[in-house]
Structure formats: C-alpha cells, structure tokens
Design a protein around this motif. Structure first.
Motif, PDB file in Angstrom:
ATOM      1  N   TYR A  71       0.838  -1.210   0.000  1.00 32.57           N
ATOM      2  CA  TYR A  71       0.000   0.000   0.000  1.00 32.57           C
ATOM      3  C   TYR A  71       0.864   1.248   0.000  1.00 32.57           C
ATOM      4  N   ARG A  72       1.831   1.311   0.869  1.00 35.27           N
ATOM      5  CA  ARG A  72       2.705   2.481   0.924  1.00 35.27           C
ATOM      6  C   ARG A  72       3.426   2.670  -0.406  1.00 35.27           C
ATOM      7  N   ALA A  73       3.893   1.578  -0.991  1.00 32.08           N
ATOM      8  CA  ALA A  73       4.591   1.667  -2.280  1.00 32.08           C
ATOM      9  C   ALA A  73       3.670   2.215  -3.368  1.00 32.08           C
ATOM     10  N   ALA A  74       2.393   1.805  -3.348  1.00 35.72           N
ATOM     11  CA  ALA A  74       1.434   2.311  -4.338  1.00 35.72           C
ATOM     12  C   ALA A  74       1.210   3.803  -4.159  1.00 35.72           C
ATOM     13  N   CYS A  75       1.105   4.251  -2.915  1.00 36.42           N
ATOM     14  CA  CYS A  75       0.929   5.679  -2.646  1.00 36.42           C
ATOM     15  C   CYS A  75       2.124   6.482  -3.143  1.00 36.42           C
ATOM     16  N   LEU A  76       3.328   5.998  -2.880  1.00 33.00           N
ATOM     17  CA  LEU A  76       4.529   6.731  -3.286  1.00 33.00           C
ATOM     18  C   LEU A  76       4.706   6.694  -4.797  1.00 33.00           C
TER      19      LEU A  76
ATOM     20  N   PHE B  72       1.590  14.035   1.452  1.00 34.41           N
ATOM     21  CA  PHE B  72       1.084  12.734   1.020  1.00 34.41           C
ATOM     22  C   PHE B  72       2.046  11.608   1.400  1.00 34.41           C
ATOM     23  N   VAL B  73       3.341  11.904   1.403  1.00 36.10           N
ATOM     24  CA  VAL B  73       4.311  10.904   1.859  1.00 36.10           C
ATOM     25  C   VAL B  73       4.077  10.603   3.331  1.00 36.10           C
ATOM     26  N   THR B  74       3.925  11.651   4.119  1.00 37.69           N
ATOM     27  CA  THR B  74       3.633  11.453   5.552  1.00 37.69           C
ATOM     28  C   THR B  74       2.329  10.692   5.741  1.00 37.69           C
ATOM     29  N   SER B  75       1.330  11.046   4.948  1.00 34.82           N
ATOM     30  CA  SER B  75       0.039  10.356   5.042  1.00 34.82           C
ATOM     31  C   SER B  75       0.194   8.868   4.765  1.00 34.82           C
ATOM     32  N   ALA B  76       0.971   8.525   3.756  1.00 32.45           N
ATOM     33  CA  ALA B  76       1.202   7.106   3.434  1.00 32.45           C
ATOM     34  C   ALA B  76       1.910   6.406   4.587  1.00 32.45           C
ATOM     35  N   ASP B  77       2.904   7.087   5.147  1.00 37.22           N
ATOM     36  CA  ASP B  77       3.676   6.482   6.238  1.00 37.22           C
ATOM     37  C   ASP B  77       2.815   6.173   7.457  1.00 37.22           C
ATOM     38  N   VAL B  78       1.998   7.148   7.868  1.00 36.29           N
ATOM     39  CA  VAL B  78       1.243   6.973   9.115  1.00 36.29           C
ATOM     40  C   VAL B  78      -0.018   6.134   8.923  1.00 36.29           C
ATOM     41  N   SER B  79      -0.530   6.076   7.694  1.00 33.35           N
ATOM     42  CA  SER B  79      -1.775   5.337   7.479  1.00 33.35           C
ATOM     43  C   SER B  79      -1.557   3.880   7.099  1.00 33.35           C
ATOM     44  N   ALA B  80      -0.359   3.541   6.611  1.00 27.20           N
ATOM     45  CA  ALA B  80      -0.109   2.157   6.180  1.00 27.20           C
ATOM     46  C   ALA B  80      -0.343   1.140   7.295  1.00 27.20           C
ATOM     47  N   PRO B  81       0.120   1.378   8.520  1.00 28.49           N
ATOM     48  CA  PRO B  81      -0.145   0.392   9.580  1.00 28.49           C
ATOM     49  C   PRO B  81      -1.632   0.200   9.858  1.00 28.49           C
ATOM     50  N   GLU B  82      -2.420   1.267   9.714  1.00 28.76           N
ATOM     51  CA  GLU B  82      -3.855   1.150   9.955  1.00 28.76           C
ATOM     52  C   GLU B  82      -4.550   0.438   8.797  1.00 28.76           C
ATOM     53  N   LEU B  83      -4.100   0.696   7.594  1.00 25.64           N
ATOM     54  CA  LEU B  83      -4.660   0.018   6.416  1.00 25.64           C
ATOM     55  C   LEU B  83      -4.419  -1.482   6.509  1.00 25.64           C
ATOM     56  N   ALA B  84      -3.282  -1.859   7.076  1.00 21.13           N
ATOM     57  CA  ALA B  84      -2.894  -3.270   7.147  1.00 21.13           C
ATOM     58  C   ALA B  84      -3.111  -3.878   8.521  1.00 21.13           C
ATOM     59  N   ARG B  85      -3.915  -3.238   9.364  1.00 18.25           N
ATOM     60  CA  ARG B  85      -4.116  -3.741  10.729  1.00 18.25           C
ATOM     61  C   ARG B  85      -4.720  -5.137  10.710  1.00 18.25           C
TER      62      ARG B  85
ATOM     63  N   ALA C  73      -1.410  13.675  11.698  1.00 20.02           N
ATOM     64  CA  ALA C  73      -0.063  13.926  11.181  1.00 20.02           C
ATOM     65  C   ALA C  73       0.019  15.143  10.270  1.00 20.02           C
ATOM     66  N   VAL C  74      -0.988  15.351   9.424  1.00 24.09           N
ATOM     67  CA  VAL C  74      -0.883  16.431   8.429  1.00 24.09           C
ATOM     68  C   VAL C  74      -2.019  17.450   8.519  1.00 24.09           C
ATOM     69  N   ALA C  75      -2.988  17.212   9.389  1.00 23.15           N
ATOM     70  CA  ALA C  75      -4.071  18.163   9.666  1.00 23.15           C
ATOM     71  C   ALA C  75      -4.891  18.523   8.440  1.00 23.15           C
ATOM     72  N   GLN C  76      -4.996  17.602   7.480  1.00 24.11           N
ATOM     73  CA  GLN C  76      -5.864  17.822   6.331  1.00 24.11           C
ATOM     74  C   GLN C  76      -6.185  16.478   5.677  1.00 24.11           C
ATOM     75  N   ASN C  77      -7.244  16.483   4.884  1.00 24.80           N
ATOM     76  CA  ASN C  77      -7.675  15.267   4.212  1.00 24.80           C
ATOM     77  C   ASN C  77      -6.850  15.050   2.949  1.00 24.80           C
ATOM     78  N   THR C  78      -5.994  14.066   2.994  1.00 27.31           N
ATOM     79  CA  THR C  78      -5.187  13.728   1.819  1.00 27.31           C
ATOM     80  C   THR C  78      -5.535  12.370   1.228  1.00 27.31           C
ATOM     81  N   ASN C  79      -6.299  11.547   1.960  1.00 24.67           N
ATOM     82  CA  ASN C  79      -6.398  10.162   1.496  1.00 24.67           C
ATOM     83  C   ASN C  79      -7.725   9.459   1.810  1.00 24.67           C
TER      84      ASN C  79
END
Length: 277
Positions: free
Chosen positions: A13-18, A43-56, A75-81
């Motif tokens: 997932y993170r690789a797809a985002c990047l 968006f990089v930060t969003s991918a980093d912090v959301s990947a563990p939750e996506l794969a929980r 992490a980024v205080a806005q909707n990116t994903n």
C-alpha cells in the motif's frame, strides 16, 4: 485463494501511494508540481502513518478507514487520502482473508457503516454537500452499501461499492497492462493509468466541487490533449501545461488519483498472490 501477511499488505500500500506521487498526473499533487495548497511531503507522511492502519491485522473495512483517516489528520491536519482509503481498505481486507473484493463488499455490516461515516465526518472532504438520504451528518445507516448506492450517481468511489470496483478492472488495469506492453517505465505507467481514468469518465471530485458539466469538459479537454500523444516519448511539456491550467482553475481530479493508487495497489496485491477478482 492465497492470503497475504498484513506487513506485506502495508508495504505494498505504501509503495502504491509513493508510486502515484512520483508520476506526472495533470491536476493533482505530484513530484513534478505541487498544487491545491498541498505538497508531496503531506502525502508521503500520510502514506507512512496510514499504512499500519490500512494493514491492521484482523480489522474490518470500516475500522481500517476510520483509523487511517484519524492517523492522517493527526499527522498532516488535512484530508489527503479519504478516497484512497475507501478504495484500498476493502482490497486490504480481501488480500488478508484470501477473499475476493466482491465477497468483502458483500460482508460489510453496520459496524463498517458507522466507522466509515465517522471517517468521512473527520475528513470533511471538499464539495461533499448535503444529501436527502444517508447524509454523513446524520446517524449511519445499517447498510454501508445502501448508503454508497445513494451516492453512486455523484461519486465514482461510492459507485464502486455497488459494482465490485469494476472501474479498476475495466479502466485502470488494462491501461497499466498496455503501458507495460509499450515498455513504459513505472512512473509513466502510473501516468497512463491516471490519464485513462481522466479520459474515460468525468472526475467526480471535480463534479462535486464545480459541477457535472465542468467535469465532462475536463474529460473532453484531456481527450483532446492526449490525441496523438505518445507516452513512450515522455511528453512532459504538454502534460505539465494541462496540469498548470487545471490548477489555475482550481480543478483537482482527485477521484482519478484515488483510483490510480487503488489500481497500483490491486496490481501489487495480485502479483503477490492475492486473488481479488
């Protein structure tokens, strides 16, 4: 069907985002140009912090969406994903459980509905407006798919929940296969996916914010720009001109970008052994 390990799902997932960020995607935020008051780092930060939750491990679709959006906003205080999560969470569940995407969508329950509605309220996406039925400001309905069906005519991601994500199979994956057959490098393959969505259907993020006629106008504009364009030649100049024009008009084809990430994620999961179809 083959089940994948959660850690691998998160990595893919993170690789797809990047990968999506590395590609020139007219109208969106990407490595070639920022836009819409956002930058690639968000968006990089969003991918980093959301990947563990996506794969929980063991989590359902709704739980993954809610947790991923909460982590992103912290992490980024806005909707990116939000759109990315609504598309990728069912894919992650399917890959972990060794199920098809259709089976996961068929199994959505009231808990998924409550969690997804909470995530949408947290993200507060632009152009959402109000709905006469199943409005996100109201109590979540018992059926998430019923709520998505209500929004299907105005939101392509909502529509996907009723079609088994058919746009990925009909638009995204064929575009990726054709790009690879032409020998395009990975970033231009990603550009090809994004452009395929842009030229095939009016982007529903643009439609929500600027109206259906504007969204269709953008689709026709993209069709005209792409006429005779050879992506193998890496035609950055005309695509960057289109990119600048869309951003100057405040038009962000965010739905096409979300589907691009989901297409890359689907392809990566399938390559790893998941049978999603």
């Amino acid at each position: 069907m083959s089940a994948l390990e959660p850690r691998l799902i998160g990595t893919l997932y993170r690789a797809a985002c990047l990968a999506e960020l590395d590609a020139l995607k007219p109208g969106n935020v990407h490595a070639y140009a920022a836009g819409h008051r956002m930058v690639v780092a968000d968006f990089v930060t969003s991918a980093d912090v959301s990947a563990p939750e996506l794969a929980r491990a063991g989590a359902g679709t709704g739980e993954r969406v809610r947790a991923g959006i909460a982590a992103t906003l912290a992490a980024v205080a806005q909707n990116t994903n939000l759109g990315i999560f609504l598309l990728c969470a069912p894919l992650a569940v399917a890959a972990e459980r060794g199920l098809s995407v259709g089976a996961v969508l068929d199994d959505l329950d009231a808990a998924d509905s409550v969690a997804v509605f909470a995530a949408i309220r947290l993200a507060n996406p632009g152009g959402l407006g109000r709905a006469a039925k199943h409005d996100v400001a109201a109590e979540a309905p018992a059926s998430l798919r019923a709520a998505m069906a209500e929004a299907a005519d105005r939101d392509r991601i909502a529509r996907a929940y009723g079609t088994g994500f058919s746009d990925i199979g009909l638009i995204g994956l064929p575009a990726l296969a054709e790009a690879r057959a032409q020998g395009l490098d990975p970033s231009w393959c990603t550009t090809a996916i994004h452009l395929a969505y842009l030229r095939s259907v009016p982007d529903s993020h643009i439609a929500r914010k600027a109206g259906a006629s504007v969204a269709e106008g953008v689709r026709l504009e993209v069709e005209a720009v792409l006429s005779g364009l050879d992506l193998a030649a890496r035609p950055a100049e005309p695509l960057l001109a289109l990119d600048a024009s869309l951003k100057a008009r405040g038009l962000n084809p965010g739905t096409s970008a979300d589907f691009t990430v989901a297409t890359l994620f689907w392809d990566a999961l399938a390559s790893a052994g998941a049978a999603l179809a």
